[in-house]
Design an enzyme around this catalytic site. Structure first.
Site, mmCIF file in Angstrom:
data_model
loop_
_atom_site.group_PDB
_atom_site.id
_atom_site.type_symbol
_atom_site.label_atom_id
_atom_site.label_comp_id
_atom_site.label_asym_id
_atom_site.label_seq_id
_atom_site.Cartn_x
_atom_site.Cartn_y
_atom_site.Cartn_z
ATOM 1 N NE ARG A 141 56.213 7.877 37.761
ATOM 2 C CZ ARG A 141 57.033 7.132 37.060
ATOM 3 N NH1 ARG A 141 57.159 7.332 35.770
ATOM 4 N NH2 ARG A 141 57.723 6.173 37.621
ATOM 5 C CE LYS B 226 64.182 -1.478 34.280
ATOM 6 N NZ LYS B 226 63.847 -0.111 34.646
ATOM 7 C CB SER C 103 61.422 6.593 30.328
ATOM 8 O OG SER C 103 62.074 7.557 31.115
ATOM 9 C CG HIS D 243 63.142 11.602 34.681
ATOM 10 N ND1 HIS D 243 63.155 11.037 33.428
ATOM 11 C CD2 HIS D 243 62.829 10.598 35.539
ATOM 12 C CE1 HIS D 243 62.864 9.743 33.520
ATOM 13 N NE2 HIS D 243 62.655 9.461 34.787
HETATM 14 P P1 ADP Z 1 60.695 5.713 34.580
HETATM 15 O O1 ADP Z 1 61.458 4.785 33.695
HETATM 16 O O2 ADP Z 1 59.561 5.059 35.335
HETATM 17 O O3 ADP Z 1 60.290 6.993 33.960
HETATM 18 P P2 ADP Z 1 63.157 6.104 36.146
HETATM 19 O O4 ADP Z 1 63.665 4.823 36.677
HETATM 20 O O5 ADP Z 1 63.968 6.716 35.068
HETATM 21 O O6 ADP Z 1 61.648 6.068 35.761
HETATM 22 O O7 ADP Z 1 62.898 7.151 37.315
HETATM 23 C C1 ADP Z 1 63.806 7.783 38.119
HETATM 24 C C2 ADP Z 1 63.045 8.551 39.187
HETATM 25 O O8 ADP Z 1 62.241 9.566 38.619
HETATM 26 C C3 ADP Z 1 62.077 7.711 40.024
HETATM 27 O O9 ADP Z 1 62.148 8.184 41.355
HETATM 28 C C4 ADP Z 1 60.730 8.013 39.457
HETATM 29 O O10 ADP Z 1 59.705 7.870 40.408
HETATM 30 C C5 ADP Z 1 60.918 9.471 39.083
HETATM 31 N N1 ADP Z 1 60.002 9.903 38.031
HETATM 32 C C6 ADP Z 1 59.911 9.408 36.792
HETATM 33 N N2 ADP Z 1 58.956 10.061 36.088
HETATM 34 C C7 ADP Z 1 58.440 11.011 36.922
HETATM 35 C C8 ADP Z 1 57.405 12.000 36.817
HETATM 36 N N3 ADP Z 1 56.699 12.128 35.698
HETATM 37 N N4 ADP Z 1 57.161 12.770 37.898
HETATM 38 C C9 ADP Z 1 57.866 12.595 39.030
HETATM 39 N N5 ADP Z 1 58.824 11.694 39.198
HETATM 40 C C10 ADP Z 1 59.120 10.900 38.168
#
Ligand code: ADP
Length: 164
Positions: A90, A41, A128, A17
Protein backbone atom coordinates in the site's frame (compact mmCIF):
# COMPACT_ATOMS: atom_id res chain seq x y z
CA UNK A 1 1.03 -25.57 -12.68
CA UNK A 2 1.95 -22.22 -11.12
CA UNK A 3 0.42 -21.93 -7.67
CA UNK A 4 0.62 -18.83 -5.47
CA UNK A 5 -0.45 -18.31 -1.89
CA UNK A 6 -1.91 -14.99 -0.79
CA UNK A 7 -1.63 -14.95 3.02
CA UNK A 8 -3.16 -12.53 5.52
CA UNK A 9 -5.55 -11.97 8.38
CA UNK A 10 -8.48 -10.84 6.23
CA UNK A 11 -10.39 -9.60 9.28
CA UNK A 12 -12.47 -8.91 7.19
CA UNK A 13 -11.65 -9.05 3.46
CA UNK A 14 -11.70 -5.58 1.84
CA UNK A 15 -11.88 -4.34 -1.74
CA UNK A 16 -8.11 -3.80 -1.50
CA UNK A 17 -7.53 -7.51 -0.80
CA UNK A 18 -9.97 -8.50 -3.51
CA UNK A 19 -8.15 -6.35 -6.05
CA UNK A 20 -4.84 -8.10 -5.25
CA UNK A 21 -6.47 -11.56 -5.36
CA UNK A 22 -8.14 -10.85 -8.71
CA UNK A 23 -4.96 -9.51 -10.28
CA UNK A 24 -2.96 -12.45 -8.93
CA UNK A 25 -5.48 -14.91 -10.35
CA UNK A 26 -4.83 -13.53 -13.84
CA UNK A 27 -1.12 -14.29 -13.59
CA UNK A 28 -1.06 -17.61 -11.72
CA UNK A 29 -2.84 -20.86 -12.60
CA UNK A 30 -4.13 -21.11 -9.06
CA UNK A 31 -4.23 -18.69 -6.11
CA UNK A 32 -4.78 -20.03 -2.61
CA UNK A 33 -5.98 -17.30 -0.25
CA UNK A 34 -4.76 -18.46 3.15
CA UNK A 35 -6.13 -17.04 6.37
CA UNK A 36 -3.48 -17.04 9.06
CA UNK A 37 -4.55 -18.56 12.37
CA UNK A 38 -2.82 -16.23 14.81
CA UNK A 39 -3.54 -16.72 18.48
CA UNK A 40 -1.81 -13.48 19.49
CA UNK A 41 -4.35 -11.25 17.79
CA UNK A 42 -7.91 -10.77 18.93
CA UNK A 43 -9.85 -10.77 15.69
CA UNK A 44 -13.38 -9.47 15.09
CA UNK A 45 -14.38 -12.40 12.86
CA UNK A 46 -13.60 -16.05 13.61
CA UNK A 47 -11.39 -18.01 11.21
CA UNK A 48 -14.49 -19.81 9.87
CA UNK A 49 -16.30 -16.53 9.28
CA UNK A 50 -13.31 -14.99 7.50
CA UNK A 51 -12.89 -18.06 5.29
CA UNK A 52 -16.60 -18.11 4.46
CA UNK A 53 -16.66 -14.39 3.53
CA UNK A 54 -13.58 -14.85 1.34
CA UNK A 55 -15.15 -17.89 -0.37
CA UNK A 56 -18.28 -15.96 -1.22
CA UNK A 57 -16.57 -12.82 -2.50
CA UNK A 58 -14.17 -14.85 -4.66
CA UNK A 59 -16.79 -17.34 -5.93
CA UNK A 60 -16.66 -15.76 -9.41
CA UNK A 61 -12.95 -16.63 -9.70
CA UNK A 62 -12.63 -20.32 -10.68
CA UNK A 63 -8.89 -20.56 -9.97
CA UNK A 64 -9.06 -19.09 -6.45
CA UNK A 65 -9.27 -21.34 -3.40
CA UNK A 66 -9.67 -20.26 0.22
CA UNK A 67 -8.07 -22.05 3.15
CA UNK A 68 -6.61 -21.35 6.60
CA UNK A 69 -3.20 -22.22 7.98
CA UNK A 70 -1.10 -22.27 11.12
CA UNK A 71 2.65 -22.19 11.56
CA UNK A 72 5.30 -21.21 9.05
CA UNK A 73 4.10 -19.87 5.72
CA UNK A 74 6.95 -21.64 3.93
CA UNK A 75 5.84 -25.03 5.29
CA UNK A 76 2.31 -24.32 4.13
CA UNK A 77 3.56 -23.50 0.62
CA UNK A 78 5.48 -26.77 0.48
CA UNK A 79 2.43 -28.70 1.61
CA UNK A 80 0.37 -27.06 -1.15
CA UNK A 81 3.16 -27.41 -3.75
CA UNK A 82 3.04 -23.65 -4.29
CA UNK A 83 6.00 -21.71 -5.70
CA UNK A 84 5.08 -18.14 -4.89
CA UNK A 85 3.73 -15.77 -2.26
CA UNK A 86 1.60 -12.83 -3.39
CA UNK A 87 1.53 -9.68 -1.30
CA UNK A 88 0.01 -6.27 -1.76
CA UNK A 89 1.92 -3.07 -1.04
CA UNK A 90 0.00 0.00 0.00
CA UNK A 91 2.62 2.50 1.05
CA UNK A 92 6.25 2.85 2.02
CA UNK A 93 5.16 1.91 5.53
CA UNK A 94 4.36 -1.64 4.35
CA UNK A 95 7.75 -1.98 2.70
CA UNK A 96 10.08 -2.50 5.64
CA UNK A 97 8.07 -5.31 7.19
CA UNK A 98 7.40 -7.01 3.86
CA UNK A 99 11.06 -6.80 2.88
CA UNK A 100 11.98 -8.49 6.16
CA UNK A 101 9.40 -11.25 5.66
CA UNK A 102 10.44 -11.85 2.05
CA UNK A 103 14.11 -12.05 3.08
CA UNK A 104 13.52 -14.54 5.88
CA UNK A 105 11.29 -16.69 3.68
CA UNK A 106 13.94 -16.69 1.01
CA UNK A 107 16.56 -17.71 3.53
CA UNK A 108 14.36 -20.58 4.72
CA UNK A 109 13.47 -21.73 1.22
CA UNK A 110 15.31 -20.22 -1.71
CA UNK A 111 13.03 -21.69 -4.35
CA UNK A 112 10.02 -19.75 -3.17
CA UNK A 113 9.54 -16.28 -4.64
CA UNK A 114 7.57 -13.37 -3.16
CA UNK A 115 5.65 -11.23 -5.66
CA UNK A 116 4.58 -7.74 -4.67
CA UNK A 117 1.74 -5.93 -6.33
CA UNK A 118 1.22 -2.21 -5.91
CA UNK A 119 -2.22 -1.41 -4.60
CA UNK A 120 -4.76 0.16 -6.86
CA UNK A 121 -4.45 3.90 -6.02
CA UNK A 122 -8.00 4.11 -4.78
CA UNK A 123 -7.25 1.53 -2.06
CA UNK A 124 -3.88 2.79 -0.85
CA UNK A 125 -5.31 3.90 2.51
CA UNK A 126 -7.50 0.84 2.97
CA UNK A 127 -6.92 -1.74 5.69
CA UNK A 128 -9.15 -4.11 7.65
CA UNK A 129 -8.49 -2.05 10.79
CA UNK A 130 -9.69 1.16 9.13
CA UNK A 131 -12.82 -0.65 7.94
CA UNK A 132 -13.53 -1.90 11.47
CA UNK A 133 -12.96 1.54 12.95
CA UNK A 134 -15.47 3.08 10.53
CA UNK A 135 -18.03 0.26 10.76
CA UNK A 136 -17.98 0.34 14.55
CA UNK A 137 -19.54 3.79 14.47
CA UNK A 138 -22.13 2.68 11.93
CA UNK A 139 -20.64 4.83 9.16
CA UNK A 140 -20.92 3.80 5.50
CA UNK A 141 -18.29 1.27 4.41
CA UNK A 142 -19.89 0.35 1.07
CA UNK A 143 -17.01 1.80 -0.96
CA UNK A 144 -14.44 -0.16 1.08
CA UNK A 145 -15.80 -3.71 1.27
CA UNK A 146 -18.06 -5.99 -0.84
CA UNK A 147 -21.80 -5.78 0.09
CA UNK A 148 -21.72 -9.15 1.85
CA UNK A 149 -18.90 -8.00 4.15
CA UNK A 150 -20.77 -4.77 4.86
CA UNK A 151 -23.74 -6.86 6.00
CA UNK A 152 -21.55 -9.13 8.13
CA UNK A 153 -19.96 -6.10 9.82
CA UNK A 154 -23.35 -4.59 10.66
CA UNK A 155 -24.49 -7.90 12.15
CA UNK A 156 -21.28 -8.34 14.14
CA UNK A 157 -21.38 -4.86 15.68
CA UNK A 158 -25.10 -5.20 16.43
CA UNK A 159 -24.31 -8.42 18.36
CA UNK A 160 -21.43 -6.76 20.21
CA UNK A 161 -23.59 -3.76 21.13
CA UNK A 162 -26.24 -6.10 22.53
CA UNK A 163 -23.79 -7.82 24.82
CA UNK A 164 -22.01 -4.69 26.12
P1 ADP B 1 -4.59 -5.73 6.84
O1 ADP B 1 -5.09 -6.32 8.12
O2 ADP B 1 -3.42 -4.80 7.00
O3 ADP B 1 -5.63 -5.18 5.95
P2 ADP B 1 -3.88 -8.45 5.96
O4 ADP B 1 -2.94 -9.09 6.90
O5 ADP B 1 -5.26 -9.01 5.96
O6 ADP B 1 -3.91 -6.90 6.06
O7 ADP B 1 -3.29 -8.41 4.49
C1 ADP B 1 -3.05 -9.45 3.63
C2 ADP B 1 -2.32 -8.91 2.41
O8 ADP B 1 -3.12 -7.98 1.71
C3 ADP B 1 -1.02 -8.15 2.72
O9 ADP B 1 -0.09 -8.48 1.71
C4 ADP B 1 -1.39 -6.71 2.61
O10 ADP B 1 -0.30 -5.90 2.24
C5 ADP B 1 -2.41 -6.78 1.49
N1 ADP B 1 -3.35 -5.66 1.51
C6 ADP B 1 -4.19 -5.33 2.50
N2 ADP B 1 -4.91 -4.23 2.16
C7 ADP B 1 -4.51 -3.88 0.91
C8 ADP B 1 -4.85 -2.82 0.00
N3 ADP B 1 -5.75 -1.89 0.33
N4 ADP B 1 -4.21 -2.78 -1.19
C9 ADP B 1 -3.28 -3.71 -1.49
N5 ADP B 1 -2.91 -4.70 -0.69
C10 ADP B 1 -3.51 -4.80 0.50
Amino acid sequence: MRIAVCPGSFDPVTKGHLDIIQRGAKIFDKVIVAVLINRNKSPLFTIEERVELLREVTSHLPNVEVDSFQGLLIDYLKEKKAQAIIKGLRAVSDFEYEMQMASINRLLEEDIETFFMMTNNQYSFLSSSIVKEVAKYEADVSSLVPPLVEKALKKKYAEINLTT
